[in-house]
Design a protein around this motif. Structure first.
Motif, PDB file in Angstrom:
ATOM      1  N   ARG A 142       0.832  -1.201   0.000  1.00  0.00           N
ATOM      2  CA  ARG A 142       0.000   0.000   0.000  1.00  0.00           C
ATOM      3  C   ARG A 142       0.869   1.255   0.000  1.00  0.00           C
ATOM      4  NH1 ARG A 142      -2.762  -1.302   4.254  1.00  0.00           N
ATOM      5  NH2 ARG A 142      -1.721  -0.023   5.823  1.00  0.00           N
ATOM      6  N   ARG A 143       1.887   1.251   0.857  1.00  0.00           N
ATOM      7  CA  ARG A 143       2.744   2.431   0.945  1.00  0.00           C
ATOM      8  C   ARG A 143       3.577   2.628  -0.314  1.00  0.00           C
ATOM      9  NH1 ARG A 143       5.018   2.736   7.187  1.00  0.00           N
ATOM     10  NH2 ARG A 143       3.007   3.242   8.139  1.00  0.00           N
ATOM     11  N   ALA A 144       4.043   1.552  -0.901  1.00  0.00           N
ATOM     12  CA  ALA A 144       4.830   1.667  -2.136  1.00  0.00           C
ATOM     13  C   ALA A 144       3.977   2.259  -3.256  1.00  0.00           C
ATOM     14  CB  ALA A 144       5.363   0.290  -2.529  1.00  0.00           C
ATOM     15  N   ARG A 145       2.740   1.807  -3.365  1.00  0.00           N
ATOM     16  CA  ARG A 145       1.850   2.345  -4.407  1.00  0.00           C
ATOM     17  C   ARG A 145       1.531   3.812  -4.158  1.00  0.00           C
ATOM     18  NH1 ARG A 145      -3.111  -0.542  -3.844  1.00  0.00           N
ATOM     19  NH2 ARG A 145      -3.793   0.474  -5.765  1.00  0.00           N
ATOM     20  N   LYS A 146       1.341   4.184  -2.890  1.00  0.00           N
ATOM     21  CA  LYS A 146       1.101   5.589  -2.569  1.00  0.00           C
ATOM     22  C   LYS A 146       2.299   6.450  -2.953  1.00  0.00           C
ATOM     23  CE  LYS A 146      -2.153   5.958   1.331  1.00  0.00           C
ATOM     24  NZ  LYS A 146      -2.255   6.355   2.759  1.00  0.00           N
ATOM     25  N   ALA A 147       3.493   5.958  -2.644  1.00  0.00           N
ATOM     26  CA  ALA A 147       4.704   6.725  -2.956  1.00  0.00           C
ATOM     27  C   ALA A 147       4.822   6.959  -4.455  1.00  0.00           C
ATOM     28  CB  ALA A 147       5.932   5.995  -2.422  1.00  0.00           C
ATOM     29  N   ARG A 148       4.553   5.920  -5.248  1.00  0.00           N
ATOM     30  CA  ARG A 148       4.623   6.085  -6.708  1.00  0.00           C
ATOM     31  C   ARG A 148       3.568   7.077  -7.188  1.00  0.00           C
ATOM     32  NH1 ARG A 148       5.585   0.401  -6.643  1.00  0.00           N
ATOM     33  NH2 ARG A 148       3.396  -0.031  -7.154  1.00  0.00           N
ATOM     34  N   GLU A 165       6.152   8.203   6.055  1.00  0.00           N
ATOM     35  CA  GLU A 165       6.964   7.076   5.616  1.00  0.00           C
ATOM     36  C   GLU A 165       6.605   6.649   4.201  1.00  0.00           C
ATOM     37  OE1 GLU A 165       8.318   4.694   9.528  1.00  0.00           O
ATOM     38  OE2 GLU A 165       6.228   4.351   8.982  1.00  0.00           O
ATOM     39  N   THR A 166       5.518   7.204   3.673  1.00  0.00           N
ATOM     40  CA  THR A 166       5.098   6.922   2.304  1.00  0.00           C
ATOM     41  C   THR A 166       5.774   7.847   1.301  1.00  0.00           C
ATOM     42  OG1 THR A 166       2.943   6.284   3.201  1.00  0.00           O
ATOM     43  CG2 THR A 166       3.019   6.681   0.852  1.00  0.00           C
ATOM     44  N   LEU A 167       6.429   8.906   1.772  1.00  0.00           N
ATOM     45  CA  LEU A 167       7.006   9.892   0.860  1.00  0.00           C
ATOM     46  C   LEU A 167       8.049   9.265  -0.056  1.00  0.00           C
ATOM     47  CD1 LEU A 167       7.599  12.971   3.193  1.00  0.00           C
ATOM     48  CD2 LEU A 167       5.831  12.723   1.447  1.00  0.00           C
TER      49      LEU A 167
END
Length: 353
Positions: free
Chosen positions: A64-70, A89-91
């Motif tokens: 979830r966080r990796a997709r948000k970062a992208r 931490e998603t930045l």
């Protein structure tokens, strides 16, 4: 463009959810382009018809966080406004100006690996917005640019103000830190009082057993989770709003929006000294602040409010004036907009609308 990066967003319910939803709408109505990057809806409800883009991300946390970062990297936003340090931490590696909110309870666990994660996350922010002076104190050593902005409330649905004699009302998740058990313990010494709790949570069974143990079960009502209309009706009927919060381990109330919702109806509050309630309730002006871990103080505070109609009238009027003057979005939004411009000044550019 403003990107709101959040784990908590309506239609899910909660204080942070409400704040982030209202903030997105307020920024949009102020003329800014808004995109919300939020976690999946947890409550099984449908997505509202937002006037701005809301993108949802589900699945395991790492994914979830990796997709948000992208998604955030692809937006080319001017400012990222995050709901908490965990969202930072998603930045992505390269991020624009960053404003992050701090609510209090999430800052208590700073030991071990979590403390390191927290420090690294806050280091990514240009400005940290604390919801109370208490929360700002918890940020000491974590960030140099901390600004206190008390949160706003959405005006509750209208309801007649018809206070019922001796009616004490509480709203909130049923958990130990709220201090609802201390209100129950006070009831045997308040023979004319009855008590309604609206909310659900893990402490319900214990609270029901306590009411029976204290011999006041007939005077205690568990309303469960209520809709907005029922909440307003209960507040309209209350003589006193009670949430004598206390610290329980690593759990504390960072502010307490429900005190302001009660104030909207002219209801004085009995609040706890722990946490940020002192920003929401002014001692001897809009209510009483007591040690929520001291049953005698809670009992004496309730007795004082219930026995003195003139005191309730004075405090309730002051609470209502303050809530309607200082805690609407119209009152709070300028402070948030100034922070947007302040973050812009740090970077030497402006925010596109």
């Amino acid at each position: 463009m403003i990107a709101l990066l959040t784990q908590c967003f309506p239609p899910d319910r909660g204080g942070i959810e409400t704040t982030m939803g209202e903030m997105a709408m307020a920024f949009y109505q102020a003329g800014h382009r808004v995109v919300v990057l939020a976690d999946h809806i947890r409550g099984g409800m449908a997505e509202p018809d937002w006037p701005f883009a809301v993108r949802r991300f589900g699945g395991p946390r790492f994914w979830r966080r990796a997709r948000k970062a992208r998604a955030l990297a692809a937006l080319a936003a001017d400012v990222v406004w995050a709901d908490s340090w965990k969202s930072l931490e998603t930045l992505p590696a390269r991020a624009p100006r960053v404003v992050v909110m701090a609510h209090g309870n999430e800052l208590l666990r700073q030991s071990g690996g979590r403390g390191g994660r927290m420090a690294r996350a806050f280091a990514r922010a240009d400005i940290v917005v604390a919801n109370s002076r208490f929360t700002a104190g918890l940020l000491a050593g974590l960030h140099d640019a901390v600004v206190v902005v008390n949160p706003s409330i959405r005006p509750p649905l209208p309801a007649p103000r018809e206070p019922q004699p001796g009616h004490i009302v509480s709203l909130g998740r049923l958990e130990a830190r709220k201090g609802f058990d201390m209100v129950i313990r006070a009831l045997p010494s308040l023979p004319g009082a009855r008590y309604t709790m609206a909310g659900a949570g893990p402490d319900e069974a214990r609270l029901r057993a306590l009411a029976t143990q204290c011999g006041v079960a007939q005077r205690v009502a568990f309303a469960g989770s209520v809709d907005e209309a029922t909440k307003s009706a209960l507040l309209g009927q209350a003589e006193v709003f009670a949430m004598p919060v206390r610290r329980e381990g690593l759990s504390v109330e960072g502010f307490g929006l429900v005190y302001l919702e009660a104030a909207w109806f002219g209801v004085p509050s009995l609040a706890g000294l722990a946490g940020g309630a002192a920003d929401a309730v002014l001692q001897d002006e809009t209510g009483l602040l007591v040690d929520g871990s001291d049953a005698a103080e809670v009992r004496e505070g309730l007795a004082r409010l219930l026995a003195d109609p003139a005191l309730r009238e004075r405090m309730g009027a002051a609470a209502q004036l303050r809530a309607r003057r200082d805690f609407t979005w119209e009152a709070v939004l300028p402070a948030y907009l100034r922070l947007l411009e302040r973050s812009s000044a740090h970077n030497g550019s402006s925010i596109s609308s």
